[in-house]
Write an enzyme that holds these catalytic residues in place. Structure first.
Site, PDB file in Angstrom:
ATOM      1  N   GLU A  39      11.953 -34.467  23.921  1.00  0.00           N
ATOM      2  CA  GLU A  39      12.074 -33.962  22.600  1.00  0.00           C
ATOM      3  C   GLU A  39      12.607 -32.704  22.336  1.00  0.00           C
ATOM      4  O   GLU A  39      12.482 -31.842  23.331  1.00  0.00           O
ATOM      5  CB  GLU A  39      10.511 -34.152  22.083  1.00  0.00           C
ATOM      6  N   SER A  40      12.930 -32.538  21.115  1.00  0.00           N
ATOM      7  CA  SER A  40      13.463 -31.134  20.728  1.00  0.00           C
ATOM      8  C   SER A  40      14.639 -30.654  21.553  1.00  0.00           C
ATOM      9  O   SER A  40      14.801 -29.487  21.502  1.00  0.00           O
ATOM     10  CB  SER A  40      12.257 -30.142  20.592  1.00  0.00           C
ATOM     11  N   ARG A  41      15.176 -31.453  22.261  1.00  0.00           N
ATOM     12  CA  ARG A  41      16.223 -31.113  23.204  1.00  0.00           C
ATOM     13  C   ARG A  41      16.112 -30.296  24.284  1.00  0.00           C
ATOM     14  O   ARG A  41      16.809 -29.661  24.898  1.00  0.00           O
ATOM     15  CB  ARG A  41      17.614 -30.611  22.224  1.00  0.00           C
ATOM     16  N   LEU A  42      14.745 -30.204  24.608  1.00  0.00           N
ATOM     17  CA  LEU A  42      14.103 -29.426  25.618  1.00  0.00           C
ATOM     18  C   LEU A  42      14.301 -30.628  27.045  1.00  0.00           C
ATOM     19  O   LEU A  42      13.194 -30.764  27.480  1.00  0.00           O
ATOM     20  CB  LEU A  42      12.870 -28.895  25.441  1.00  0.00           C
ATOM     21  N   HIS A  43      15.559 -30.859  27.244  1.00  0.00           N
ATOM     22  CA  HIS A  43      15.870 -31.823  28.251  1.00  0.00           C
ATOM     23  C   HIS A  43      15.219 -31.356  29.556  1.00  0.00           C
ATOM     24  O   HIS A  43      15.311 -30.186  29.999  1.00  0.00           O
ATOM     25  CB  HIS A  43      17.046 -32.341  28.254  1.00  0.00           C
TER      26      HIS A  43
END
Length: 205
Positions: A182-186
């Site tokens: 999520e939130s591009r906190l890959h």
């Protein structure tokens, strides 16, 4: 809205050997991906460094690398001959996972190519003989005529592997595992070749 369901890499429970992890993930994804889980992007570059990319099928992961098969006279093979390094990207969209591989590339043995060719459907064996891969094709009918010629040549018997067709193995220096969060906190973990073993690092997304 995409909801990511991948667990984080713990850096303690993952295998120390990236080939083990890659095989485990591939086995899982072959039962969950809606399309072919073995499809991957292969990027090569010519002698001047100009890149090109295309989709190929992953046909094996062993302790030496990642294997695919193709025509040795194709554009990709000409680029490999001039610049024997490649990158792979396997993207499993449903799972929101990627495996990225970078390293040198080499031909597999004739025995390995023969063994795989024997498993292909007869139509694919005929097609390997008929296709002058990447060369200009004057018409679709010209290709079908070559298919008919090859079928007649091998009618009633096995189809041998063409001498211009076989496998390559990408021998990795770097293997990255990517999981969407999520939130591009890959989540990104990379295995880097370090002598006879691997060094493992976590990367910023």
């Amino acid at each position: 809205m995409l909801v990511y369901q991948c667990r984080n890499f713990t850096m303690t429970n993952e295998p120390t050997d990236p080939f083990v992890l890659a095989r485990e993930l591939l086995e899982q994804r072959q039962t969950t991906e809606p399309t072919d889980a073995t499809a991957m992007t292969l990027a090569t570059a010519d002698a001047s460094g100009r890149p090109s990319a295309r989709m190929v099928l992953l046909k094996g992961i062993d302790d030496r690398g990642f294997v695919f098969f193709t025509n040795y006279e194709s554009r990709k093979s000409m680029e490999i001959a001039a610049n024997p390094f490649a990158a792979l990207c396997i993207h499993w969209a449903k799972a929101a996972e990627q495996v990225r591989v970078e390293g040198r590339i080499e031909r597999v043995s004739d025995a390995e190519s023969d063994a795989y060719f024997e498993t292909r459907p007869r139509g694919s064996q005929i097609g390997a003989w008929a296709s002058r891969q990447s060369a200009p094709l004057p018409s679709r009918e010209a290709l079908l005529e070559r298919v008919r010629e090859i079928e007649a040549r091998f009618e009633g018997g096995p189809v041998p592997r063409p001498p211009f067709w076989g496998g390559y193995r990408v021998v990795p220096e770097r293997i990255e595992f990517w999981r969407g969060q999520e939130s591009r906190l890959h989540d990104r973990v990379v295995y880097l070749r370090d002598g006879d073993g691997w060094r493992v690092e976590r990367l910023y997304p």
